[in-house]
Design an enzyme around this catalytic site. Structure first.
Site, mmCIF file in Angstrom:
data_model
loop_
_atom_site.group_PDB
_atom_site.id
_atom_site.type_symbol
_atom_site.label_atom_id
_atom_site.label_comp_id
_atom_site.label_asym_id
_atom_site.label_seq_id
_atom_site.Cartn_x
_atom_site.Cartn_y
_atom_site.Cartn_z
ATOM 1 N NE ARG A 107 -3.865 0.602 1.959
ATOM 2 C CZ ARG A 107 -5.080 0.679 2.500
ATOM 3 N NH1 ARG A 107 -5.287 1.428 3.576
ATOM 4 N NH2 ARG A 107 -6.099 0.016 1.982
ATOM 5 C CG HIS A 134 -8.436 0.122 -2.814
ATOM 6 N ND1 HIS A 134 -7.666 -0.986 -2.473
ATOM 7 C CD2 HIS A 134 -9.093 0.486 -1.664
ATOM 8 C CE1 HIS A 134 -7.842 -1.265 -1.194
ATOM 9 N NE2 HIS A 134 -8.699 -0.392 -0.685
ATOM 10 C CD GLN A 137 -12.982 -1.931 -0.722
ATOM 11 O OE1 GLN A 137 -12.193 -1.817 0.205
ATOM 12 N NE2 GLN A 137 -14.175 -2.480 -0.561
ATOM 13 C CG ASP A 229 -13.665 6.056 -0.918
ATOM 14 O OD1 ASP A 229 -13.580 5.903 0.308
ATOM 15 O OD2 ASP A 229 -12.658 6.112 -1.673
ATOM 16 C CB CYS A 269 -14.344 0.958 0.081
ATOM 17 S SG CYS A 269 -13.910 2.698 0.149
ATOM 18 N NE ARG A 297 -10.281 -5.399 0.562
ATOM 19 C CZ ARG A 297 -9.521 -4.376 0.960
ATOM 20 N NH1 ARG A 297 -10.087 -3.307 1.479
ATOM 21 N NH2 ARG A 297 -8.209 -4.389 0.790
HETATM 22 N N1 CP Z 1 -11.271 -0.225 2.500
HETATM 23 C C1 CP Z 1 -9.983 -0.291 2.914
HETATM 24 O O1 CP Z 1 -9.051 -0.533 2.127
HETATM 25 O O2 CP Z 1 -9.812 -0.076 4.239
HETATM 26 P P1 CP Z 1 -8.443 0.141 5.028
HETATM 27 O O3 CP Z 1 -7.890 1.468 4.598
HETATM 28 O O4 CP Z 1 -8.823 0.098 6.461
HETATM 29 O O5 CP Z 1 -7.488 -0.973 4.650
HETATM 30 N N1 NVA Z 2 -10.064 6.575 -1.340
HETATM 31 C C1 NVA Z 2 -9.702 6.170 -0.004
HETATM 32 C C2 NVA Z 2 -9.883 4.704 0.165
HETATM 33 C C3 NVA Z 2 -9.597 4.187 1.545
HETATM 34 C C4 NVA Z 2 -9.748 2.706 1.649
HETATM 35 C C5 NVA Z 2 -8.261 6.570 0.279
HETATM 36 O O1 NVA Z 2 -7.411 6.407 -0.602
HETATM 37 O O2 NVA Z 2 -8.000 7.058 1.375
#
Ligand code: CP
Ligand code: NVA
Length: 317
Positions: A107, A134, A137, A229, A269, A297
């Site tokens: 990430r 993502h 997700q 989101d 999400c 997930r």
């Molecule tokens: N939806 C999601 O990816 O959540 P986190 O940021 O908690 O991993």
């Molecule tokens: N769009 C959000 C998703 C979090 C899971 C972010 O990148 O923070």
């Protein structure tokens, strides 16, 4: 079980529609086995490394618990504590980690950095979120939608809000799988043009429709699922105040849902900010699948891990 062409999962575009179906079928099987309390130690002795440059609740815990349930092990690697945080090149990190691990999840902010890691890694690399995409997700979301409706093709998903990483992956995933996808965003916050173009190419092949609009009512019309989101993603905190005003007409609330003309389900999400992109009443209401989405997930990623790690082993033999 079908074969996967790809070594990595950096974007949903790495897989064909048939390959995504393979992942979803295995996810359903693993979920059922988990629910029955039936052991499914398909990755005994395997190790997943998880590099995090941003916070996470779901991604971290679902990957870690999932690997454990599969008989393997997951290592949390904060970039602050890796030499990567002190300037060791990404390519050297990839080279070294590939010698210890069976797969790497990352990430990070810059999508290019993840691509570089994958280019220099000999084990599968999984995108656990970048500023651009993502895909884990949305793989899970497709699983959730299919589980709820029994099918995907021909349904309409409406995404409301920021044209961000989740919106991008949703555009790609839905258009690949024959799901109509609309995005309702304020002017200036639409998805990136190259992602829209790729989604339109997918849609031409799968028979789905892609709509990008600034009109919330048009976006949700006829939708079977309404998705939202956060309005300010990780790294955009300083812009949040301005966004709170601009995004107001795109809030997922009772009035917006009435405009679907159907009994739409609601997807998020998570994490969610009640009173901003979604009302508490809708998030916690009967039509919300947000908690099922979060659980899924784990099931979808377990399937992904099994297929990527096992496929690589077959190629090595
Ligand atoms: N939806 C999601 O990816 O959540 P986190 O940021 O908690 O991993
Ligand atoms: N769009 C959000 C998703 C979090 C899971 C972010 O990148 O923070």
């Amino acid at each position: 079980m079908g074969k996967l062409r790809a070594k990595d999962f950096l974007t949903l575009q790495d897989f064909s529609a048939a390959e995504i179906e393979t992942v979803l079928t295995l996810a359903g099987d693993l979920k059922a086995r988990h629910r029955r309390g039936e052991p499914h130690r398909l990755l005994e002795g395997k190790t997943l490394g998880m590099i995090f440059q941003k916070p996470s609740t779901r991604t971290r815990v679902s990957f870690e618990a999932g690997m454990w349930q599969l008989g393997g092990h997951a290592l949390f690697l904060s970039s602050q504590e890796l030499q990567l945080g002190r300037g060791e090149p990404v390519r050297d990190t990839a080279e070294v980690l590939s010698r210890y691990l069976d797969a790497i999840m990352i990430r990070t902010f810059d999508h290019g950095e993840m691509e570089e890691l994958a280019a220099h890694s000999s084990v599968p690399v999984i995108n656990g979120l970048t500023d651009l995409l993502h895909p884990c997700q949305v793989l899970s979301d497709l699983f959730t939608i299919q589980e709820h409706f029994g099918y995907l093709r021909g349904l309409k998903v409406a995404y409301m809000g920021d044209g961000n990483n989740v919106a991008h992956s949703l555009l790609l995933g839905c258009s690949l799988m024959g799901v109509h996808i609309s995005v309702g965003s304020p002017p200036g916050f639409e998805p990136r043009e190259e992602i829209e173009a790729k989604a339109r190419q997918n849609a031409a092949l799968s028979g789905s429709e892609v709509l990008i609009t600034s009109d919330p009512a048009r976006a949700v019309e006829g939708a079977a699922a309404v998705y939202t989101d956060v309005w300010a993603s990780m790294g955009q905190e300083e812009d949040k105040k301005r966004r709170l005003e601009l995004f107001k007409p795109y809030q997922v609330n009772g009035a917006l849902l009435q405009g679907t003309g159907a009994d739409a389900v609601v997807l998020h999400c998570l994490p969610a900010y009640r009173g901003e992109e979604i009302t508490a009443e809708v998030l916690e209401g009967e039509s919300s699948l947000a908690w099922e989405q979060a659980e899924n997930r784990m099931h979808a990623q377990k399937a992904l891990l099994v297929l990527l790690i096992k496929e690589r082993e077959k190629k090595l033999i």
